[in-house]
Write a protein that holds these residues in place. Structure first.
Motif, PDB file in Angstrom:
ATOM      1  N   SER A  56       0.818  -1.215   0.000  1.00 58.10           N
ATOM      2  CA  SER A  56       0.000   0.000   0.000  1.00 58.10           C
ATOM      3  C   SER A  56       0.854   1.269   0.000  1.00 58.10           C
ATOM      4  CB  SER A  56      -0.947  -0.002   1.195  1.00 58.10           C
ATOM      5  OG  SER A  56      -0.211  -0.184   2.365  1.00 58.10           O
ATOM      6  N   SER A  57       0.264   2.331  -0.492  1.00 62.34           N
ATOM      7  CA  SER A  57       0.966   3.616  -0.609  1.00 62.34           C
ATOM      8  C   SER A  57      -0.046   4.714  -0.877  1.00 62.34           C
ATOM      9  CB  SER A  57       1.947   3.546  -1.786  1.00 62.34           C
ATOM     10  OG  SER A  57       2.421   4.839  -2.117  1.00 62.34           O
ATOM     11  N   THR A  58       0.196   5.876  -0.329  1.00 62.66           N
ATOM     12  CA  THR A  58      -0.580   7.057  -0.723  1.00 62.66           C
ATOM     13  C   THR A  58       0.331   8.011  -1.496  1.00 62.66           C
ATOM     14  OG1 THR A  58      -2.097   6.900   1.128  1.00 62.66           O
ATOM     15  CG2 THR A  58      -1.872   9.071   0.126  1.00 62.66           C
ATOM     16  N   ARG A  59       1.363   8.520  -0.812  1.00 69.39           N
ATOM     17  CA  ARG A  59       2.222   9.551  -1.388  1.00 69.39           C
ATOM     18  C   ARG A  59       2.968   9.084  -2.643  1.00 69.39           C
ATOM     19  NH1 ARG A  59       1.294  10.455   3.818  1.00 69.39           N
ATOM     20  NH2 ARG A  59       1.378   8.203   3.742  1.00 69.39           N
ATOM     21  N   THR A  60       3.640   7.938  -2.520  1.00 68.77           N
ATOM     22  CA  THR A  60       4.516   7.519  -3.625  1.00 68.77           C
ATOM     23  C   THR A  60       3.692   7.183  -4.864  1.00 68.77           C
ATOM     24  OG1 THR A  60       5.918   6.600  -1.898  1.00 68.77           O
ATOM     25  CG2 THR A  60       6.470   6.028  -4.163  1.00 68.77           C
ATOM     26  N   ARG A  61       2.604   6.444  -4.664  1.00 66.48           N
ATOM     27  CA  ARG A  61       1.809   6.024  -5.829  1.00 66.48           C
ATOM     28  C   ARG A  61       1.149   7.221  -6.517  1.00 66.48           C
ATOM     29  NH1 ARG A  61      -2.506   5.226  -7.979  1.00 66.48           N
ATOM     30  NH2 ARG A  61      -3.805   5.921  -6.245  1.00 66.48           N
ATOM     31  N   ILE A 108       7.916   0.246  -9.300  1.00 63.57           N
ATOM     32  CA  ILE A 108       7.521  -0.934  -8.504  1.00 63.57           C
ATOM     33  C   ILE A 108       7.746  -0.707  -7.011  1.00 63.57           C
ATOM     34  CG2 ILE A 108       7.851  -3.415  -8.128  1.00 63.57           C
ATOM     35  CD1 ILE A 108       8.841  -3.705 -10.954  1.00 63.57           C
ATOM     36  N   ARG A 109       6.701  -0.987  -6.238  1.00 64.10           N
ATOM     37  CA  ARG A 109       6.835  -1.112  -4.775  1.00 64.10           C
ATOM     38  C   ARG A 109       6.547  -2.563  -4.424  1.00 64.10           C
ATOM     39  NH1 ARG A 109       4.586   2.642   0.002  1.00 64.10           N
ATOM     40  NH2 ARG A 109       6.362   3.829  -0.776  1.00 64.10           N
ATOM     41  N   ILE A 110       7.441  -3.126  -3.637  1.00 63.48           N
ATOM     42  CA  ILE A 110       7.342  -4.559  -3.354  1.00 63.48           C
ATOM     43  C   ILE A 110       7.876  -4.843  -1.954  1.00 63.48           C
ATOM     44  CG2 ILE A 110       9.612  -5.089  -4.405  1.00 63.48           C
ATOM     45  CD1 ILE A 110       8.172  -7.537  -5.729  1.00 63.48           C
ATOM     46  N   HIS A 263       9.575  13.909   8.176  1.00 61.44           N
ATOM     47  CA  HIS A 263       9.004  12.563   8.326  1.00 61.44           C
ATOM     48  C   HIS A 263       8.549  12.147   6.927  1.00 61.44           C
ATOM     49  CE1 HIS A 263       6.576   9.202   9.658  1.00 61.44           C
ATOM     50  NE2 HIS A 263       6.776   9.464  10.931  1.00 61.44           N
ATOM     51  N   PRO A 264       8.856  10.904   6.513  1.00 58.89           N
ATOM     52  CA  PRO A 264       8.452  10.506   5.152  1.00 58.89           C
ATOM     53  C   PRO A 264       6.949  10.284   5.021  1.00 58.89           C
ATOM     54  CG  PRO A 264       9.484   8.651   6.307  1.00 58.89           C
ATOM     55  CD  PRO A 264       9.641   9.869   7.184  1.00 58.89           C
ATOM     56  N   GLY A 265       6.266  10.085   6.167  1.00 61.81           N
ATOM     57  CA  GLY A 265       4.847   9.778   6.128  1.00 61.81           C
ATOM     58  C   GLY A 265       4.646   8.296   5.804  1.00 61.81           C
TER      59      GLY A 265
HETATM   60  N1   CP Z   1       6.687   7.942   2.292  1.00 62.38           N
HETATM   61  C1   CP Z   1       5.990   6.997   1.647  1.00 62.38           C
HETATM   62  O1   CP Z   1       6.559   6.139   0.970  1.00 62.38           O
HETATM   63  O2   CP Z   1       4.635   7.081   1.780  1.00 62.38           O
HETATM   64  P1   CP Z   1       3.581   6.101   1.094  1.00 62.38           P
HETATM   65  O3   CP Z   1       3.761   4.746   1.733  1.00 62.38           O
HETATM   66  O4   CP Z   1       2.242   6.698   1.344  1.00 62.38           O
HETATM   67  O5   CP Z   1       3.913   6.024  -0.360  1.00 62.38           O
END
Ligand code: CP
Length: 314
Positions: A56-61, A108-110, A263-265
């Protein structure tokens, strides 16, 4: 002209300082583009970008999607939860299937650390790492460093402190590799159980006492406690973690006046940082998100337009 030779962006470890500076210069141009009325450039017209997020991701995706669209690429978003992975299809077969569309870039996020080079054997597309397990999150470090450079004017000789769940953090590793290329000094701080031995070999100072570290730092990056990656309990209780490692109104008095607190979040407010500090700290965290778009436009531009020397955006 930009000279960029890398097909993939798999980690900050693989990038030279000069390559990081190329990303920053392009990101500055793209940030300016995003402030215009028409926020689009034709650089990736005719190219196909697939965002493949197995976690899952908000910012990166969202920022990679918007970055690709701002550069006029065709964008396809793949989310594992709604895919045939849930019917048992493998990740390799998923990539082989998507390869049938002849994509130019896979973002890709994995969850598996160091798996992206192996996966690159199944596609002719460039791969941009959007976070692989606990290994690297290169575009997060690039946007963190870009933000620090924008505010401080330099990345040279800074004292950078990274606090929290170091063990599970791809953000920590990428930022360590990145800031070290600019001769900044790095210190990590957290419970001993969350700072594995390998960090002793990365040339960073290690501390288990946040209060001692705060006064020296020019930049502090607080990390999220990654409960989804913790297979056992690494500290007795959240309350104890908060007592020792959370930034609160008392602790912030120990920091330098111009210290950047990042903070990266996503932030677990009242765990990593007290919600009493939200008004003061959230604007910079949101600036990181804003800069993430520009940095990700730069990375997509670089891997999507090159194989040798490429024209700059302006
Ligand atoms: N910082 C970061 O990678 O946030 P997401 O998981 O929301 O993409």
């Amino acid at each position: 002209m930009v000279n960029w030779q890398k097909k993939h962006i798999l980690g900050i470890k693989d990038l030279t300082r000069q390559e990081i500076e190329v990303v920053f210069n392009l990101a500055a141009s793209f940030k300016e583009l995003s402030q215009r009325e028409v926020k689009k450039a034709p650089a990736l017209r005719g190219k196909t970008v697939i965002n493949l997020f197995f976690e899952s991701s908000t910012r990166t995706r969202t920022s990679f999607e918007l970055a690709a669209k701002r550069l006029s690429a065709d964008v396809l978003n793949f989310s594992s939860s709604t895919s045939s992975l849930s019917k048992g299809e493998t990740i390799v077969d998923t990539i082989k299937n998507l390869e049938s569309y002849h994509p130019d870039i896979l973002v890709i996020r994995i969850g598996y650390s160091n798996s992206l080079y192996s996966l690159s054997q199944y596609t002719s597309a460039s791969i941009v790492n959007a976070g692989d397990g606990a290994n690297e999150h290169p575009t997060q470090a690039l946007l963190d460093m870009f933000t620090v450079k924008e505010i401080k004017g330099t990345l040279e000789g800074l004292s950078v402190l990274i606090v929290g769940d170091i063990k599970h953090s791809r953000v920590a590793r990428s930022n360590i590799f990145g800031f070290q290329k600019f001769s900044s000094s790095l210190r990590v701080c957290g419970p001993p159980t969350l700072i594995p031995y390998e960090f002793h070999k990365l040339g960073v100072d290690i501390s288990y006492n946040l209060d001692e570290c705060l006064p020296q730092a020019d930049v502090i990056i607080f990390l999220r406690i990654q409960q989804e990656r913790q297979t056992s309990s690494f500290f007795p209780s959240i309350r104890e973690y908060v007592n020792n490692f959370s930034l609160n109104p008392e602790r912030i008095k120990r920091t330098k006046k111009d210290c950047l607190i990042m903070h990266p979040g996503p932030v677990n407010w009242d765990i990593e940082i007290s919600s009493q500090l939200k008004e003061r700290i959230h604007p910079l965290i949101l600036k990181q998100v804003e800069n993430g778009l520009a940095v990700r436009m730069a990375t997509l531009y670089l891997v999507g337009t090159q194989k040798g020397e490429y024209e700059n955006t302006d």
